[in-house]
Scaffold this motif. Sequence first.
Motif, mmCIF file in Angstrom:
data_model
loop_
_atom_site.group_PDB
_atom_site.id
_atom_site.type_symbol
_atom_site.label_atom_id
_atom_site.label_comp_id
_atom_site.label_asym_id
_atom_site.label_seq_id
_atom_site.Cartn_x
_atom_site.Cartn_y
_atom_site.Cartn_z
ATOM 1 N N ILE A 269 99.059 115.028 30.249
ATOM 2 C CA ILE A 269 98.089 114.072 30.781
ATOM 3 C C ILE A 269 96.915 114.774 31.453
ATOM 4 C CG2 ILE A 269 98.972 113.748 33.131
ATOM 5 C CD1 ILE A 269 98.753 110.693 32.574
ATOM 6 N N ARG A 270 97.138 115.974 32.017
ATOM 7 C CA ARG A 270 96.067 116.728 32.679
ATOM 8 C C ARG A 270 95.786 118.011 31.911
ATOM 9 N NH1 ARG A 270 97.521 116.604 39.143
ATOM 10 N NH2 ARG A 270 97.392 114.353 39.453
ATOM 11 N N MET A 271 94.599 118.078 31.318
ATOM 12 C CA MET A 271 94.185 119.280 30.588
ATOM 13 C C MET A 271 92.689 119.486 30.782
ATOM 14 S SD MET A 271 96.274 119.185 26.943
ATOM 15 C CE MET A 271 95.771 117.502 26.497
ATOM 16 N N PRO A 272 92.220 120.742 30.664
ATOM 17 C CA PRO A 272 90.780 121.002 30.784
ATOM 18 C C PRO A 272 90.007 120.496 29.568
ATOM 19 C CG PRO A 272 91.969 123.012 30.221
ATOM 20 C CD PRO A 272 93.012 121.974 30.517
ATOM 21 N N ARG A 273 88.688 120.415 29.744
ATOM 22 C CA ARG A 273 87.725 119.958 28.739
ATOM 23 C C ARG A 273 87.884 118.486 28.394
ATOM 24 N NH1 ARG A 273 85.985 123.163 23.698
ATOM 25 N NH2 ARG A 273 88.179 123.389 23.137
ATOM 26 N N LEU A 274 89.104 118.088 28.053
ATOM 27 C CA LEU A 274 89.389 116.680 27.752
ATOM 28 C C LEU A 274 90.844 116.428 28.110
ATOM 29 C CD1 LEU A 274 88.273 114.050 26.386
ATOM 30 C CD2 LEU A 274 89.264 114.907 24.248
ATOM 31 N N ASP A 275 91.110 115.443 28.981
ATOM 32 C CA ASP A 275 92.506 115.216 29.373
ATOM 33 C C ASP A 275 93.271 114.479 28.275
ATOM 34 O OD1 ASP A 275 91.921 112.484 29.591
ATOM 35 O OD2 ASP A 275 91.784 112.515 31.768
ATOM 36 N N GLY A 276 94.568 114.329 28.481
ATOM 37 C CA GLY A 276 95.412 113.733 27.453
ATOM 38 C C GLY A 276 95.035 112.300 27.123
ATOM 39 N N LEU A 277 94.570 111.546 28.135
ATOM 40 C CA LEU A 277 94.206 110.157 27.896
ATOM 41 C C LEU A 277 92.916 110.066 27.098
ATOM 42 C CD1 LEU A 277 95.109 108.617 31.366
ATOM 43 C CD2 LEU A 277 96.525 108.875 29.329
ATOM 44 N N GLY A 278 91.971 110.943 27.410
ATOM 45 C CA GLY A 278 90.737 110.975 26.626
ATOM 46 C C GLY A 278 91.010 111.373 25.190
ATOM 47 N N ALA A 279 91.905 112.342 25.008
ATOM 48 C CA ALA A 279 92.280 112.769 23.659
ATOM 49 C C ALA A 279 92.966 111.635 22.904
ATOM 50 C CB ALA A 279 93.198 113.986 23.732
ATOM 51 N N ALA A 280 93.808 110.893 23.606
ATOM 52 C CA ALA A 280 94.504 109.765 22.972
ATOM 53 C C ALA A 280 93.515 108.705 22.512
ATOM 54 C CB ALA A 280 95.507 109.156 23.950
ATOM 55 N N GLU A 281 92.508 108.447 23.337
ATOM 56 C CA GLU A 281 91.505 107.454 22.987
ATOM 57 C C GLU A 281 90.732 107.865 21.736
ATOM 58 O OE1 GLU A 281 89.333 107.260 26.595
ATOM 59 O OE2 GLU A 281 90.744 105.876 27.577
ATOM 60 N N GLU A 282 90.399 109.166 21.637
ATOM 61 C CA GLU A 282 89.682 109.649 20.452
ATOM 62 C C GLU A 282 90.563 109.582 19.211
ATOM 63 O OE1 GLU A 282 87.471 113.228 20.590
ATOM 64 O OE2 GLU A 282 86.622 112.852 22.571
ATOM 65 N N LEU A 283 91.824 109.960 19.356
ATOM 66 C CA LEU A 283 92.727 109.971 18.212
ATOM 67 C C LEU A 283 93.023 108.563 17.703
ATOM 68 C CD1 LEU A 283 95.246 112.778 19.252
ATOM 69 C CD2 LEU A 283 93.511 112.862 17.451
ATOM 70 N N ARG A 284 92.953 107.574 18.593
ATOM 71 C CA ARG A 284 93.222 106.198 18.183
ATOM 72 C C ARG A 284 92.292 105.772 17.055
ATOM 73 N NH1 ARG A 284 92.794 102.414 22.983
ATOM 74 N NH2 ARG A 284 90.561 102.646 22.616
ATOM 75 N N THR A 285 91.030 106.224 17.116
ATOM 76 C CA THR A 285 90.073 105.854 16.066
ATOM 77 C C THR A 285 89.930 106.941 14.999
ATOM 78 O OG1 THR A 285 88.271 106.688 17.469
ATOM 79 C CG2 THR A 285 88.756 104.347 17.582
ATOM 80 N N ALA A 286 89.980 108.219 15.420
ATOM 81 C CA ALA A 286 89.748 109.314 14.475
ATOM 82 C C ALA A 286 90.976 109.635 13.618
ATOM 83 C CB ALA A 286 89.311 110.575 15.222
ATOM 84 N N ALA A 287 92.170 109.416 14.153
ATOM 85 C CA ALA A 287 93.407 109.726 13.425
ATOM 86 C C ALA A 287 94.444 108.648 13.698
ATOM 87 C CB ALA A 287 93.941 111.098 13.845
ATOM 88 N N PRO A 288 94.218 107.425 13.212
ATOM 89 C CA PRO A 288 95.134 106.317 13.507
ATOM 90 C C PRO A 288 96.545 106.528 12.982
ATOM 91 C CG PRO A 288 93.573 105.716 11.778
ATOM 92 C CD PRO A 288 93.092 107.002 12.353
ATOM 93 N N GLY A 289 96.717 107.453 12.049
ATOM 94 C CA GLY A 289 98.046 107.723 11.520
ATOM 95 C C GLY A 289 98.878 108.618 12.414
ATOM 96 N N ASP B 130 94.140 122.637 25.428
ATOM 97 C CA ASP B 130 93.302 121.639 26.096
ATOM 98 C C ASP B 130 93.132 120.442 25.171
ATOM 99 O OD1 ASP B 130 90.690 121.830 24.514
ATOM 100 O OD2 ASP B 130 90.897 123.907 25.190
ATOM 101 N N GLY B 131 92.590 119.360 25.729
ATOM 102 C CA GLY B 131 92.492 118.121 24.969
ATOM 103 C C GLY B 131 91.540 118.180 23.801
ATOM 104 N N ARG B 132 90.423 118.896 23.958
ATOM 105 C CA ARG B 132 89.471 118.988 22.853
ATOM 106 C C ARG B 132 90.087 119.717 21.666
ATOM 107 N NH1 ARG B 132 86.789 115.957 21.032
ATOM 108 N NH2 ARG B 132 85.880 115.501 23.060
ATOM 109 N N GLU B 133 90.791 120.811 21.961
ATOM 110 C CA GLU B 133 91.475 121.555 20.895
ATOM 111 C C GLU B 133 92.557 120.689 20.262
ATOM 112 O OE1 GLU B 133 93.645 125.903 20.199
ATOM 113 O OE2 GLU B 133 93.642 125.007 22.210
ATOM 114 N N ALA B 134 93.230 119.857 21.080
ATOM 115 C CA ALA B 134 94.285 118.984 20.556
ATOM 116 C C ALA B 134 93.719 118.005 19.529
ATOM 117 C CB ALA B 134 94.949 118.221 21.693
ATOM 118 N N VAL B 135 92.556 117.434 19.828
ATOM 119 C CA VAL B 135 91.926 116.505 18.883
ATOM 120 C C VAL B 135 91.548 117.232 17.601
ATOM 121 C CG1 VAL B 135 89.917 115.033 18.466
ATOM 122 C CG2 VAL B 135 91.100 114.937 20.673
#
Length: 220
Positions: free
Chosen positions: A55-75, A35-40
């Motif tokens: 793109i579709r996952m429980p808890r947090l979808d792929g787009l939400g995960a991408a948005e979080e990673l943009r700031t939390a893990a820019p590398g 799921d997206g939360r685990e991915a982050v």
Amino acid sequence: MIRVLLADDEAMIRAGVRAILSADPDVEVVAEAGDGREAVDLSLRHRPDVALLDIRMPRLDGLGAAEELRTAAPGTAVAILTTFSEDAYIARALGSGATGFLLKSGDPHELLAGVRAVSQGAAFLSPVIARRVIAQLGTGRLSRSAEATDRLQPLTAREREVVSLVGTGLSNAEIAAELFVVEGTVKAHVSTVLARLGLKNRVQLAILAYEAGLVGRGEE
């Protein structure tokens, strides 16, 4: 070695994608998430070069995960896995921080090419997705073309040249080789242009280059 995190809520899909990626000796799947939360969380722990997200996952979808990673893990570069039926997500995806959009049903070579491209800082759209984006841009093209051209006016000639090459999908290293400059110079140009134009990622910049006519449209 390109280190990849793979996230999909379907174990069968993960197994298939992992098999494709593992066939390339330069790619290593370092973690998998359902799921997206685990991915982050796993991305922050393993710091992969690429996070390949459904793109579709429980808890947090792929787009939400991408948005979080943009700031939390820019590398960590993000590539989104999608299907033919999810065109409605494209607009949101372009602003999520993802720089790759790949079809689950696409050619395995396309998947590997996309992972390599985003790991090198380039943008990559599956050809089928690219055609759909271009088709969507078709309505109102003239007004958008004029607007895009106006937005690029403040850029220097070299910055416009870099934008054009980003639009063709080249990585920073490839652009540097094309322009006979060091990669750091290209990276600085791209960062400056994104900030000046108020864009979030290279995909948005590539689309702007297309709209402004800096990139050949080919057969449409």
